[in-house]
Structures are given as structure tokens and as C-alpha cells.
Scaffold this motif. Structure first.
Motif, PDB file in Angstrom:
ATOM      1  N   VAL A 191       1.637   4.393  -0.432  1.00 19.66           N
ATOM      2  CA  VAL A 191       1.347   2.965  -0.285  1.00 19.66           C
ATOM      3  C   VAL A 191       2.248   2.144  -1.211  1.00 19.66           C
ATOM      4  O   VAL A 191       2.798   1.104  -0.814  1.00 19.66           O
ATOM      5  CB  VAL A 191      -0.133   2.679  -0.574  1.00 19.66           C
ATOM      6  N   ALA A 192       2.403   2.607  -2.456  1.00 23.17           N
ATOM      7  CA  ALA A 192       3.253   1.881  -3.402  1.00 23.17           C
ATOM      8  C   ALA A 192       4.697   1.838  -2.915  1.00 23.17           C
ATOM      9  O   ALA A 192       5.365   0.802  -3.013  1.00 23.17           O
ATOM     10  CB  ALA A 192       3.170   2.533  -4.776  1.00 23.17           C
ATOM     11  N   LEU A 193       5.188   2.950  -2.379  1.00 16.56           N
ATOM     12  CA  LEU A 193       6.553   2.979  -1.854  1.00 16.56           C
ATOM     13  C   LEU A 193       6.690   2.034  -0.666  1.00 16.56           C
ATOM     14  O   LEU A 193       7.679   1.286  -0.566  1.00 16.56           O
ATOM     15  CB  LEU A 193       6.911   4.402  -1.423  1.00 16.56           C
ATOM     16  N   ALA A 194       5.690   2.053   0.213  1.00 17.95           N
ATOM     17  CA  ALA A 194       5.741   1.159   1.370  1.00 17.95           C
ATOM     18  C   ALA A 194       5.830  -0.297   0.934  1.00 17.95           C
ATOM     19  O   ALA A 194       6.627  -1.077   1.472  1.00 17.95           O
ATOM     20  CB  ALA A 194       4.500   1.378   2.244  1.00 17.95           C
ATOM     21  N   ARG A 195       5.040  -0.658  -0.053  1.00 20.62           N
ATOM     22  CA  ARG A 195       5.043  -2.035  -0.539  1.00 20.62           C
ATOM     23  C   ARG A 195       6.391  -2.395  -1.167  1.00 20.62           C
ATOM     24  O   ARG A 195       6.898  -3.501  -0.982  1.00 20.62           O
ATOM     25  CB  ARG A 195       3.908  -2.215  -1.549  1.00 20.62           C
ATOM     26  N   ARG A 196       6.969  -1.459  -1.898  1.00 24.10           N
ATOM     27  CA  ARG A 196       8.284  -1.726  -2.505  1.00 24.10           C
ATOM     28  C   ARG A 196       9.365  -1.878  -1.445  1.00 24.10           C
ATOM     29  O   ARG A 196      10.374  -2.559  -1.669  1.00 24.10           O
ATOM     30  CB  ARG A 196       8.647  -0.606  -3.468  1.00 24.10           C
ATOM     31  N   GLN A 200       3.683  -3.400   4.871  1.00 30.49           N
ATOM     32  CA  GLN A 200       2.282  -3.628   4.578  1.00 30.49           C
ATOM     33  C   GLN A 200       1.492  -2.320   4.710  1.00 30.49           C
ATOM     34  O   GLN A 200       1.863  -1.437   5.499  1.00 30.49           O
ATOM     35  CB  GLN A 200       1.692  -4.678   5.524  1.00 30.49           C
ATOM     36  N   THR A 201       0.402  -2.215   3.969  1.00 29.78           N
ATOM     37  CA  THR A 201      -0.424  -1.014   4.050  1.00 29.78           C
ATOM     38  C   THR A 201      -0.947  -0.817   5.461  1.00 29.78           C
ATOM     39  O   THR A 201      -1.058   0.317   5.949  1.00 29.78           O
ATOM     40  CB  THR A 201      -1.610  -1.116   3.064  1.00 29.78           C
ATOM     41  N   GLU A 202      -1.252  -1.916   6.153  1.00 30.17           N
ATOM     42  CA  GLU A 202      -1.734  -1.819   7.529  1.00 30.17           C
ATOM     43  C   GLU A 202      -0.705  -1.144   8.431  1.00 30.17           C
ATOM     44  O   GLU A 202      -1.054  -0.408   9.360  1.00 30.17           O
ATOM     45  CB  GLU A 202      -2.061  -3.208   8.078  1.00 30.17           C
ATOM     46  N   THR A 203       0.574  -1.388   8.164  1.00 28.19           N
ATOM     47  CA  THR A 203       1.633  -0.754   8.944  1.00 28.19           C
ATOM     48  C   THR A 203       1.627   0.753   8.734  1.00 28.19           C
ATOM     49  O   THR A 203       1.790   1.538   9.677  1.00 28.19           O
ATOM     50  CB  THR A 203       3.014  -1.320   8.544  1.00 28.19           C
ATOM     51  N   VAL A 204       1.425   1.154   7.495  1.00 26.62           N
ATOM     52  CA  VAL A 204       1.354   2.583   7.183  1.00 26.62           C
ATOM     53  C   VAL A 204       0.171   3.217   7.904  1.00 26.62           C
ATOM     54  O   VAL A 204       0.282   4.311   8.473  1.00 26.62           O
ATOM     55  CB  VAL A 204       1.245   2.787   5.663  1.00 26.62           C
ATOM     56  N   GLY A 209      -1.961   6.967  10.713  1.00 25.52           N
ATOM     57  CA  GLY A 209      -3.347   7.284  11.016  1.00 25.52           C
ATOM     58  C   GLY A 209      -3.463   8.166  12.252  1.00 25.52           C
ATOM     59  O   GLY A 209      -2.826   7.911  13.279  1.00 25.52           O
ATOM     60  N   GLY A 210      -4.253   9.202  12.144  1.00 27.58           N
ATOM     61  CA  GLY A 210      -4.424  10.121  13.265  1.00 27.58           C
ATOM     62  C   GLY A 210      -3.386  11.220  13.326  1.00 27.58           C
ATOM     63  O   GLY A 210      -3.501  12.138  14.139  1.00 27.58           O
ATOM     64  N   SER A 211      -2.365  11.136  12.486  1.00 23.36           N
ATOM     65  CA  SER A 211      -1.351  12.188  12.465  1.00 23.36           C
ATOM     66  C   SER A 211      -1.860  13.371  11.654  1.00 23.36           C
ATOM     67  O   SER A 211      -2.772  13.230  10.836  1.00 23.36           O
ATOM     68  CB  SER A 211      -0.058  11.659  11.848  1.00 23.36           C
ATOM     69  N   PRO A 212      -1.270  14.564  11.854  1.00 23.35           N
ATOM     70  CA  PRO A 212      -1.718  15.726  11.081  1.00 23.35           C
ATOM     71  C   PRO A 212      -1.416  15.620   9.591  1.00 23.35           C
ATOM     72  O   PRO A 212      -1.920  16.413   8.798  1.00 23.35           O
ATOM     73  CB  PRO A 212      -0.940  16.890  11.715  1.00 23.35           C
ATOM     74  N   LYS A 221      -9.362   6.419   2.552  1.00 23.09           N
ATOM     75  CA  LYS A 221      -8.814   5.862   1.318  1.00 23.09           C
ATOM     76  C   LYS A 221      -7.740   4.823   1.624  1.00 23.09           C
ATOM     77  O   LYS A 221      -7.676   3.766   0.966  1.00 23.09           O
ATOM     78  CB  LYS A 221      -8.233   6.977   0.445  1.00 23.09           C
ATOM     79  N   LEU A 222      -6.894   5.076   2.594  1.00 24.65           N
ATOM     80  CA  LEU A 222      -5.878   4.101   2.991  1.00 24.65           C
ATOM     81  C   LEU A 222      -6.526   2.794   3.430  1.00 24.65           C
ATOM     82  O   LEU A 222      -6.062   1.700   3.075  1.00 24.65           O
ATOM     83  CB  LEU A 222      -5.023   4.660   4.131  1.00 24.65           C
ATOM     84  N   ASP A 223      -7.587   2.909   4.199  1.00 22.91           N
ATOM     85  CA  ASP A 223      -8.272   1.714   4.685  1.00 22.91           C
ATOM     86  C   ASP A 223      -8.853   0.912   3.529  1.00 22.91           C
ATOM     87  O   ASP A 223      -8.753  -0.325   3.503  1.00 22.91           O
ATOM     88  CB  ASP A 223      -9.377   2.124   5.656  1.00 22.91           C
TER      89      ASP A 223
END
Length: 292
Positions: A191-196, A200-204, A209-212, A221-223
Motif C-alpha cells: 500500500v505504501a509503495l502504491a501511494r508513493r 490509490q489503495t482502492e486501485t490496489v 482482490g480475489g487473486s491468489p 486488511k486492505l479494505d
């Protein structure tokens, strides 16, 4: 179950002890509770729990005693200073469910062997946070006398979705919580890398989500991170304590990655965030990167 289950005392009514006592009462187990701060037991009394005046009083009236407290020192204090061990009846079962590591359970076992060889000690830490504990959905890593298993079967059924009898419950718990630590760290760092990178966390969440790669636990936790919700499901300070127990038991020099994780989490605790959920590390990492 109430007609056949022996009285069980729960010593330590923090978040987990309270949740476990709730599940026991729901299952009809005669439940005695004690806590250093009596206020934590009031609603349990309203649900039918018998509130003991002291740890010794609780132990004296119970056939099975559960300890669920923060660390080894707290367990030893209850056993010795609070008089629990002396008060246990011959043949009683002590189910030690706190996460106290290898050295901790060895101290407890040595105390029992020296002072109360007439009781049975079970090493049975649990996996799961307050929510699963309230729902009776914990996993119990149990070890100890096979003869005592029938006496705790009803209790364990009330507390957990499964019980795994192993050679060393506290050892397996450290393995379990090391996996939890890295799973949480993976979420927080991603999440921190995505933000940098301007994501957005929602994009992650939508992408992964739903991937293995993402477990249901990590997805939840992501939510919560996306919503800025860091109230403790598993407090960072307690998770860090368990990481230190794993490092202590295994030789920290050989687990360099876990040692680095501990150093990073310690910085967050030093900032006063130890009472927040362990995923608060994501917010700390974002702030270190200059994010709002």
C-alpha cells in the motif's frame, strides 16, 4: 453442555479473554471470570458469569483454569503472586492460552513441575483475533497430556473451529504469528509503495482482490487501510511482542528479514501507535515517504 462440562475459570479479561468467556457462556459452560480491573467483567456477569474476587478464588472453584494475559511475567504473577497455582485442586487442569513463547512456557512448566506436579498443564495458545474469539472460531494449538483431552474437549469446541494437537503448542504459535507478521507487512508495504507511485489503495484492492496473491485476511486488511480504519483487531505492540518471541526462540541472526521487520515496527510503537492495529504500519510508511 452445561450439565456435563466442569466449571472453567478464565483469568485475564482483556479483549481476547473477554471474547473467549463470551463464547463459553454462549455454549453453556459454567464460567468463572477474574480480572485485575473488575470493570471488564461486569457485562459478563450480566450474561451469567460468576465473577471471582481473586485469581485464587477463581482457581479454587474451577476444575479447569484458562490464563489469557499479555506475557510471561503476567502469567507467572497470576500463578504465584495472585495465588492461582496454590489454590488449584489436585487433578485440576491449567490451560495456558497466552502467547508467551518457548522460554515462557518452559518457565511455566518448570514452576508446575516444582510446585504442583499433581495438576495437568496444557500449552494451548490460539490463533485469531477478538472477532473470531467472540464467534468461537479460533484455532487452538494444543499440547500436553492426552489423558486430559476429554476434559477440555467441550471448552475447545466452544472456543475454536479446530484444535490441532501438536508436540509444542507455543512453538507452532510462533510459526503462525511469524506468517501473520509477514502477511501484514506485505499489505502495508504494498500500500505504501502504491501511494508513493501515485496509486490509490482502492486501485490496489480492485487489481489484486480475489487473486491468489491476496488471502481473505489480507483483503480485509486492505479494505480497512483504504478506509483509514486502524482500531486494533491485533494490536501492533502485541504483534511486535510475538515477533520478538520468535526471534528469541530461533536465533535472530538467522532470521534477518524478521529482525528488520521488528525494527520497523518498533519505530511505529515508539511513535505511540502500539495500541492501533498492526496495519497502521502502512500509514507510517506512507508518511515516511512524504505522503499525507
Amino acid at each position: 453442555m452445561a450439565d456435563t462440562q466442569e466449571p472453567v475459570a478464565v483469568l485475564g479479561i482483556g479483549a481476547m479473554g473477554h471474547a473467549m468467556a463470551t463464547s463459553m457462556l454462549r455454549a453453556g459452560i459454567p464460567t468463572i471470570v477474574w480480572n485485575r480491573r473488575p470493570a471488564a467483567t461486569r457485562d459478563l456477569a450480566e450474561r451469567g458469569a460468576d465473577v471471582a474476587a481473586s485469581a485464587a478464588d477463581a482457581a479454587r472453584r474451577a476444575a479447569v483454569v484458562v490464563t489469557m494475559v499479555t506475557d510471561t511475567d503476567a502469567v507467572m504473577s497470576i500463578a504465584g503472586d495472585q495465588g492461582m497455582l496454590e489454590a488449584l485442586a489436585p487433578g485440576a487442569v491449567w490451560v495456558q492460552m497466552s502467547t508467551i513463547g518457548v522460554a515462557g512456557i518452559d518457565r511455566v512448566a518448570a514452576l508446575v513441575a516444582a510446585e504442583r506436579p499433581d495438576i495437568t498443564l496444557l500449552d494451548a495458545p490460539v490463533s485469531g483475533s477478538r472477532g473470531p474469539a467472540e464467534q468461537g472460531q479460533l484455532t487452538i494449538f494444543a499440547s500436553g497430556s492426552e489423558a486430559a483431552r476429554p476434559r477440555v474437549a467441550g471448552l475447545f469446541d466452544a472456543l475454536g473451529q479446530r484444535t490441532i494437537w501438536v508436540g509444542g503448542g507455543s512453538r507452532l504459535k510462533l510459526v503462525n504469528n511469524t506468517l501473520v507478521a509477514f502477511a501484514a507487512e506485505g499489505v502495508a508495504t504494498s500500500v505504501a509503495l502504491a501511494r508513493r507511485l501515485g496509486l490509490q489503495t482502492e486501485t490496489v484492492i480492485q487489481a489484486l482482490g480475489g487473486s491468489p496473491l491476496v488471502s481473505p485476511w489480507q483483503a480485509a486488511k486492505l479494505d480497512r487501510i483504504a478506509k483509514g480504519e486502524f482500531s486494533a483487531q491485533f494490536a501492533l505492540a502485541l504483534a511486535l511482542k510475538d515477533v520478538h518471541l520468535a526471534l528469541q526462540a530461533a536465533d535472530s541472526d538467522r532470521l534477518a528479514a524478521l529482525g528488520c521487520l521488528a525494527d520497523e515496527w518498533q519505530q511505529a510503537v515508539d511513535q505511540g501507535l502500539g495500541g492501533q492495529d498492526l496495519t497502521v504500519v502502512a500509514r507510517v510508511l506512507e508518511q515516511q515517504g512524504g505522503m499525507p
